[in-house]
Motif scaffolding. Structure first.
Motif, PDB file in Angstrom:
ATOM      1  N   PRO A   1      39.511  82.089  28.862  1.00 19.57           N
ATOM      2  CA  PRO A   1      39.584  80.423  28.849  1.00 19.57           C
ATOM      3  C   PRO A   1      40.825  80.059  28.251  1.00 19.57           C
ATOM      4  O   PRO A   1      41.273  80.660  27.446  1.00 19.57           O
ATOM      5  N   PHE A   2      40.935  78.672  28.798  1.00 18.40           N
ATOM      6  CA  PHE A   2      42.081  77.934  28.167  1.00 18.40           C
ATOM      7  C   PHE A   2      41.513  77.366  26.530  1.00 18.40           C
ATOM      8  O   PHE A   2      42.074  77.600  25.584  1.00 18.40           O
ATOM      9  N   ILE A   3      40.086  77.039  26.533  1.00 18.64           N
ATOM     10  CA  ILE A   3      39.484  76.555  25.463  1.00 18.64           C
ATOM     11  C   ILE A   3      37.897  76.842  25.660  1.00 18.64           C
ATOM     12  O   ILE A   3      37.437  77.014  26.973  1.00 18.64           O
ATOM     13  N   ASP A   4      37.320  76.799  24.577  1.00 21.81           N
ATOM     14  CA  ASP A   4      35.836  77.212  24.782  1.00 21.81           C
ATOM     15  C   ASP A   4      35.236  76.481  23.276  1.00 21.81           C
ATOM     16  O   ASP A   4      35.968  75.792  22.697  1.00 21.81           O
ATOM     17  N   GLY A   5      33.969  76.806  23.171  1.00 20.78           N
ATOM     18  CA  GLY A   5      33.256  76.210  22.258  1.00 20.78           C
ATOM     19  C   GLY A   5      33.611  76.418  20.486  1.00 20.78           C
ATOM     20  O   GLY A   5      32.932  75.949  19.682  1.00 20.78           O
ATOM     21  N   ARG A   6      34.262  77.595  20.356  1.00 18.29           N
ATOM     22  CA  ARG A   6      34.901  77.980  19.204  1.00 18.29           C
ATOM     23  C   ARG A   6      36.130  76.786  18.590  1.00 18.29           C
ATOM     24  O   ARG A   6      36.990  76.998  18.355  1.00 18.29           O
ATOM     25  N   THR A   7      35.701  75.617  18.240  1.00 14.86           N
ATOM     26  CA  THR A   7      36.347  74.782  18.036  1.00 14.86           C
ATOM     27  C   THR A   7      37.394  74.966  16.951  1.00 14.86           C
ATOM     28  O   THR A   7      38.563  74.499  16.769  1.00 14.86           O
ATOM     29  N   GLU A   8      36.668  75.715  15.933  1.00 15.87           N
ATOM     30  CA  GLU A   8      37.507  75.775  14.715  1.00 15.87           C
ATOM     31  C   GLU A   8      38.597  76.817  14.964  1.00 15.87           C
ATOM     32  O   GLU A   8      39.657  76.841  14.166  1.00 15.87           O
ATOM     33  N   LEU A   9      38.552  77.525  15.944  1.00 11.00           N
ATOM     34  CA  LEU A   9      39.675  78.454  16.346  1.00 11.00           C
ATOM     35  C   LEU A   9      41.110  77.712  16.835  1.00 11.00           C
ATOM     36  O   LEU A   9      42.192  78.139  16.394  1.00 11.00           O
ATOM     37  N   TYR A  10      40.434  76.671  17.713  1.00 10.59           N
ATOM     38  CA  TYR A  10      41.616  76.294  18.415  1.00 10.59           C
ATOM     39  C   TYR A  10      42.186  74.948  17.491  1.00 10.59           C
ATOM     40  O   TYR A  10      43.574  74.652  17.617  1.00 10.59           O
ATOM     41  N   GLY A  11      41.593  74.428  16.746  1.00 12.05           N
ATOM     42  CA  GLY A  11      42.013  73.448  15.842  1.00 12.05           C
ATOM     43  C   GLY A  11      42.089  71.899  16.278  1.00 12.05           C
ATOM     44  O   GLY A  11      41.721  71.618  17.289  1.00 12.05           O
ATOM     45  N   GLU A  12      42.290  70.962  15.497  1.00 10.96           N
ATOM     46  CA  GLU A  12      42.220  69.484  15.857  1.00 10.96           C
ATOM     47  C   GLU A  12      43.215  69.166  16.903  1.00 10.96           C
ATOM     48  O   GLU A  12      43.009  68.634  17.919  1.00 10.96           O
ATOM     49  N   THR A  13      44.400  69.527  16.846  1.00  6.47           N
ATOM     50  CA  THR A  13      45.379  69.067  17.696  1.00  6.47           C
ATOM     51  C   THR A  13      45.284  69.493  19.125  1.00  6.47           C
ATOM     52  O   THR A  13      45.462  68.860  20.040  1.00  6.47           O
ATOM     53  N   PHE A  14      44.996  70.829  18.988  1.00 11.53           N
ATOM     54  CA  PHE A  14      44.683  71.472  20.514  1.00 11.53           C
ATOM     55  C   PHE A  14      43.458  71.017  21.031  1.00 11.53           C
ATOM     56  O   PHE A  14      43.497  70.615  22.125  1.00 11.53           O
ATOM     57  N   PHE A  15      42.445  70.569  20.494  1.00 10.83           N
ATOM     58  CA  PHE A  15      41.363  70.310  20.790  1.00 10.83           C
ATOM     59  C   PHE A  15      41.484  68.705  21.469  1.00 10.83           C
ATOM     60  O   PHE A  15      40.993  68.674  22.567  1.00 10.83           O
TER      61      PHE A  15
END
Length: 501
Positions: free
Chosen positions: A407-421
């Motif tokens: 995926p481009f993004i998923d529910g592991r928000t802490e992995l992607y960080g504030e800016t990316f999310f």
């Protein structure tokens, strides 16, 4: 029904002191019958996939191995044990496994809550608190790691409060529970934080001559609890991982469960909050200073984040029980006593009947995740294209991981960080179209998998260089294709010109 202590006639109580058992049975039965509700969250699918990865590799992850945007980035799973449990029962029983496991944990949570309450309050008063707690927690009762940790949270706080009521330090036998909690869910940090205010409540109420001794014992307990929380495959990193969640900043309000309470429409939380305030004013209920501080802290958390409503619902009754009992009357001694032999036999029979009923229902009922978050047909078409860079809707990430698509993004928000999310949200909602085009170029996106009704999906329908190859009620796929043209002159309806016949 009121909070006043009431004698329950022998002919109306089936088994004296069995309220926790009945609460557990009823809650379990309701949740199994409504089992698909427990599978409404898309995160359940990636949680099971990671659990299976842990079982297959006999190790816990330290880097991301699923997304194409963060592959290789540092990431740990503080919920690894819960993920393994869900993956194990899923491997054996399909979706019935996670449903039953989650239902058992939730039922145990409310049974334990009732058990602690009947120590101080009448059965009727305890039942009111349990019913209110269930109403407030219902939206967040899902087959996710946090529900497996809820029974531990109730026991942990319940025993700390009980120790404070006795003007004593908690038993060291609680420490293994903290170690278990730390391996099941990151919420164990809250359990550590709660030691301090409850200890202070105990010290304020204790006799002056006992305070130094009690302070030392509580301090030792807190230190050992902190050490126990580090008994995980990640050691200290499990404790420090909570910083990444807190650092999400402006991303948190964009996630439903992290949003602040909304009183624009009437919800159970507002009803219960106003009801509690009204009852306190009507009955003139007073609380010790630190119980007020703890209660206000729990209310603040619930107002600041929707997911904290369950913490308020489950822990506020434990904080209130003893002070309320002193003002509205004590519970009957029989209610707090253990089950009599005949009660134990009946309890065993009920458990057998419930187990048989569960097996029968699971065998005839098909449990499955919410189709709104599972674009089955769209992903099947996407996999035929064998593309590696797909810009996806946030809620589709869990299903993509479970389907073997990065995926481009998923529910592991802490992995992607504030800016990316935040950027992904702005792009998919077209709150800032420039961000969408920047992400498409920066990550060399080959296709998009978005909700059919999303603003971005509507835009791609009319965007040159992109072609729609699949669409249904749930998801739409657009593929980058040079030469695909959609631009055309808009139709103009001139009211001054005669209409064509």
């Amino acid at each position: 029904m009121t909070l006043a202590a009431a004698d329950i006639a022998p002919d109306t109580q089936i088994v004296r002191g069995s309220l926790p058992l009945w609460v557990g049975i009823v809650v379990f039965g309701v949740l199994v019958v409504a089992g698909n509700h427990l599978l409404n969250d898309p995160d359940t699918q990636w949680q099971i996939t990671i659990g299976q990865w842990i079982l297959d590799h006999r190790a816990v992850p330290h880097t991301d191995v699923y997304s194409f945007t963060m592959r290789g980035a540092p990431w740990i799973s503080t919920q690894w044990l819960a993920q393994v449990l869900y993956a194990s029962v899923y491997a054996w029983f399909g979706w019935s496994g996670p449903v039953v496991l989650a239902a058992l944990a939730i039922a145990a949570t409310f049974a334990l809550l009732a058990r602690y309450l009947v120590r101080s309050l009448s059965d009727s008063a305890a039942l009111i608190f349990v019913a209110v707690a269930f109403a407030l927690t219902a939206p967040h009762l899902l087959a996710r790691p946090h529900v497996l940790a809820l029974p531990i949270m109730v026991v942990w706080i319940g025993e700390l409060i009980a120790a404070a009521d006795r003007r004593a330090a908690p038993s060291f036998l609680l420490l293994p529970l903290m170690a278990l909690w730390a391996n099941l869910h990151g919420g164990f940090v809250f359990g550590l934080v709660m030691v301090a205010p409850i200890a202070l409540d105990c010290l304020i109420s204790a006799a002056k001559g006992e305070r130094m001794r009690l302070a030392a014992r509580w301090a030792i307990f807190a230190s050992l609890a902190l050490a126990a929380s580090c008994c995980t495959p990640y050691g200290w990193d499990s404790l420090l991982a909570s910083r990444k969640i807190l650092a999400l900043g402006s991303a948190l309000p964009l996630i439903t469960e992290w949003r602040a309470a909304d009183f624009a429409t009437l919800h159970p939380f507002e009803v219960c909050l106003l009801g509690g305030i009204g009852l306190a004013l009507y009955r003139g209920i007073t609380l010790p200073l630190m119980r007020i501080v703890i209660l206000l802290g729990l209310v603040h958390m619930a107002l600041a984040q929707a997911r904290a409503a369950e913490i308020l619902a489950l822990l506020a009754p434990l904080v209130l029980a003893a002070p309320l009992a002193r003002q509205i009357g004590e519970a009957r001694t029989a209610s707090a006593s253990s089950l009599k032999p005949v009660g134990a036999v009946m309890a065993a029979a009920l458990v057998v009947v419930l187990a048989a009923g569960t097996l029968g229902f699971a065998a005839t009922h098909r449990f499955a995740p919410n189709t709104a978050n599972s674009p089955v047909k769209a992903v099947a078409e996407l996999k035929k294209l064998k593309l590696e860079r797909v810009f996806n809707d946030y809620d589709f990430g869990g299903y993509l991981i479970a389907s073997g698509v990065a995926p481009f993004i998923d529910g592991r928000t802490e992995l992607y960080g504030e800016t990316f999310f935040v950027d992904q949200h702005l792009a998919s909602e077209l709150a800032d179209p420039d961000v969408l085009f920047r992400l498409l170029d920066a990550y060399q996106i080959q296709a998009t998998l978005l909700r059919t009704q999303s603003p971005a999906a509507k835009l791609f329908d009319h965007l040159n260089g992109w072609r729609k190859i699949y669409s249904d009620d749930i998801a739409t796929i657009h593929v980058r294709k040079a030469g695909a043209l959609h631009a055309r002159e808009p139709a103009v309806n001139n009211a001054n010109e005669p209409r064509a016949k």
